[in-house]
Design an enzyme around this catalytic site. Structure first.
Site, PDB file in Angstrom:
ATOM      1  N   GLU A 123       0.848  -1.204   0.000  1.00 32.15           N
ATOM      2  CA  GLU A 123       0.000   0.000   0.000  1.00 32.15           C
ATOM      3  C   GLU A 123       0.877   1.246   0.000  1.00 32.15           C
ATOM      4  O   GLU A 123       1.992   1.223   0.532  1.00 32.15           O
ATOM      5  CB  GLU A 123      -0.867   0.021   1.272  1.00 32.15           C
ATOM      6  N   ASP A 167      -4.268   5.350   6.170  1.00 28.56           N
ATOM      7  CA  ASP A 167      -4.806   6.558   6.800  1.00 28.56           C
ATOM      8  C   ASP A 167      -5.711   6.089   7.938  1.00 28.56           C
ATOM      9  O   ASP A 167      -5.228   5.741   9.009  1.00 28.56           O
ATOM     10  CB  ASP A 167      -5.542   7.314   5.684  1.00 28.56           C
ATOM     11  N   PHE A 207      -2.176  16.179   4.333  1.00 30.66           N
ATOM     12  CA  PHE A 207      -2.441  15.525   3.050  1.00 30.66           C
ATOM     13  C   PHE A 207      -1.148  15.489   2.242  1.00 30.66           C
ATOM     14  O   PHE A 207      -0.547  16.514   1.936  1.00 30.66           O
ATOM     15  CB  PHE A 207      -3.545  16.234   2.265  1.00 30.66           C
ATOM     16  N   ASP A 209      -1.535  11.009  -4.854  1.00 32.62           N
ATOM     17  CA  ASP A 209      -2.049  12.049  -5.741  1.00 32.62           C
ATOM     18  C   ASP A 209      -2.941  13.043  -5.028  1.00 32.62           C
ATOM     19  O   ASP A 209      -3.491  12.774  -3.953  1.00 32.62           O
ATOM     20  CB  ASP A 209      -2.861  11.411  -6.873  1.00 32.62           C
ATOM     21  N   ARG A 211       1.564  12.453  -8.762  1.00 29.21           N
ATOM     22  CA  ARG A 211       2.075  11.108  -8.447  1.00 29.21           C
ATOM     23  C   ARG A 211       3.543  10.970  -8.831  1.00 29.21           C
ATOM     24  O   ARG A 211       4.279  10.172  -8.266  1.00 29.21           O
ATOM     25  CB  ARG A 211       1.277  10.039  -9.201  1.00 29.21           C
TER      26      ARG A 211
HETATM   27  P1  IMP Z   1      -7.980   4.612   4.542  1.00 29.63           P
HETATM   28  O1  IMP Z   1      -9.058   3.604   4.248  1.00 29.63           O
HETATM   29  O2  IMP Z   1      -8.539   5.814   5.258  1.00 29.63           O
HETATM   30  O3  IMP Z   1      -6.781   4.036   5.268  1.00 29.63           O
HETATM   31  O4  IMP Z   1      -7.535   5.167   3.117  1.00 29.63           O
HETATM   32  C1  IMP Z   1      -6.318   4.884   2.565  1.00 29.63           C
HETATM   33  C2  IMP Z   1      -6.247   5.397   1.143  1.00 29.63           C
HETATM   34  O5  IMP Z   1      -6.612   6.785   1.040  1.00 29.63           O
HETATM   35  C3  IMP Z   1      -4.803   5.324   0.678  1.00 29.63           C
HETATM   36  O6  IMP Z   1      -4.535   4.088   0.054  1.00 29.63           O
HETATM   37  C4  IMP Z   1      -4.685   6.495  -0.269  1.00 29.63           C
HETATM   38  O7  IMP Z   1      -5.003   6.110  -1.582  1.00 29.63           O
HETATM   39  C5  IMP Z   1      -5.700   7.496   0.229  1.00 29.63           C
HETATM   40  N1  IMP Z   1      -5.019   8.516   1.061  1.00 29.63           N
HETATM   41  C6  IMP Z   1      -5.050   8.614   2.411  1.00 29.63           C
HETATM   42  N2  IMP Z   1      -4.306   9.649   2.842  1.00 29.63           N
HETATM   43  C7  IMP Z   1      -3.769  10.216   1.728  1.00 29.63           C
HETATM   44  C8  IMP Z   1      -2.869  11.334   1.527  1.00 29.63           C
HETATM   45  O8  IMP Z   1      -2.386  12.011   2.454  1.00 29.63           O
HETATM   46  N3  IMP Z   1      -2.537  11.582   0.247  1.00 29.63           N
HETATM   47  C9  IMP Z   1      -3.012  10.860  -0.813  1.00 29.63           C
HETATM   48  N4  IMP Z   1      -3.838   9.813  -0.662  1.00 29.63           N
HETATM   49  C10 IMP Z   1      -4.220   9.491   0.596  1.00 29.63           C
HETATM   50 MG    MG Z   2      -4.033   3.486  -1.834  1.00 28.42          MG
END
Ligand code: IMP
Ligand code: MG
Length: 205
Positions: A99, A103, A152, A159, A165
Site C-alpha cells: 500500500e 490513513d 495531506f 495524488d 504522483r
Molecule cells: P484509509 O481507508 O482511510 O486508510 O484510506 C487509505 C487510502 O486513502 C490510501 O490508500 C490512499 O489512496 C488514500 N489517502 C489517504 N491519505 C492520503 C494522503 O495524504 N494523500 C493521498 N492519498 C491518501
Molecule cells: Mg491506496
C-alpha cells in the site's frame, strides 16, 4: 518554477530510496526459501511497489487490485467496492499487500478480510507511509516505511486529484484549503462520481 501546490517535503528522494532498499532486504530475509506474491493496491502503490520489487532477492510475482471506498470525501467509511480484482487465486500463496499509505486503516482492514477468506498461506502488509493519528482500526502492518503527521501528502504515487504522483519525493499539499478537496467535494458537500461508480462518494484509493 515549483508548483505552488507543492508544500514542505516530508520524505526526501534519497531517504525514500534508502528505506525501500532496507525494507527489501528485510522482506528478502523474512521470506528466504519461499516465493512471494506482491499485491499492489492501485494506483498509488505502483511506484513504491516497482521500486521495492527490484530490491527483493526472493522469487516474486505481482498482481493488482483496485478498490473504491465510500463515505464522505475525506473519510473512508470502511465500505469498499472492488473495482479490479486479482487475476489469479491466492490459496496457499505467501501474499504481501503493498500500500502507498494507511490513513484510517479501513480500506486495508477490508482488504485483509477479503484476502484472508481466500486462504493464502500467509498474508502480510507493507505500507510506505502511515498516519498513526488518523487510525480508526488497529491493523497488523508488518512493514512500514515512514510515519507521517496528519497532513495531506502528495508525490511518489500519492495524488491530489490524480496529479503529483510523479514527484520523486513525498511532500505536503500546500495550503490545503486553497485547492479543491483531495477527494473531490469537501466533506458534507455533494459526492462525486468516480469511474462509473455513480453518486456514492467513492474515491479510488
Ligand atoms: P484509509 O481507508 O482511510 O486508510 O484510506 C487509505 C487510502 O486513502 C490510501 O490508500 C490512499 O489512496 C488514500 N489517502 C489517504 N491519505 C492520503 C494522503 O495524504 N494523500 C493521498 N492519498 C491518501
Ligand atoms: Mg491506496
Amino acid at each position: 518554477m515549483k508548483d505552488p501546490a507543492i508544500g514542505e517535503i516530508l520524505v526526501q528522494q534519497d531517504d525514500l530510496a534508502h528505506r525501500v532498499r532496507t525494507l527489501g532486504e528485510q522482506i528478502s530475509l523474512d521470506y528466504v526459501g519461499r516465493s512471494l506474491l506482491l499485491v499492489g493496491v492501485l494506483k498509488g502503490a505502483v511506484f513504491f511497489l516497482s521500486d521495492l520489487m527490484r530490491c527483493l532477492d526472493v522469487p516474486c510475482e505481482v498482481d493488482f487490485m483496485a478498490v473504491a471506498s465510500y463515505g464522505s470525501q475525506t473519510d473512508s467509511s470502511g465500505v469498499v467496492r472492488i473495482l479490479k480484482d486479482l487475476d489469479a487465486p491466492i490459496e496457499g500463496r505467501d501474499v504481501l499487500i503493498v500500500e502507498d499509505i494507511v490513513d484510517s486503516g479501513l480500506t486495508l482492514s477490508y482488504l485483509l478480510r477479503t484476502l484472508k477468506a481466500r486462504d493464502p498461506a500467509t498474508l502480510e502488509v507493507c505500507a510506505l507511509l502511515t498516519k498513526p493519528e488518523r487510525r480508526k482500526v488497529e491493523l497488523p502492518i508488518r512493514y512500514v516505511g515512514f510515519e507521517i503527521p496528519n497532513r495531506f501528502a502528495i508525490g511518489y504515487g500519492l495524488d491530489h486529484c490524480e496529479g503529483f504522483r510523479n514527484l520523486p519525493y513525498v511532500a505536503v499539499l500546500a495550503d490545503e484549503e486553497q485547492w479543491p478537496s483531495p477527494f473531490g467535494a469537501r466533506s458534507g458537500e455533494q459526492t462525486r462520481e468516480v469511474r462509473g461508480v455513480p453518486g456514492l462518494g467513492a474515491r479510488p484509493t
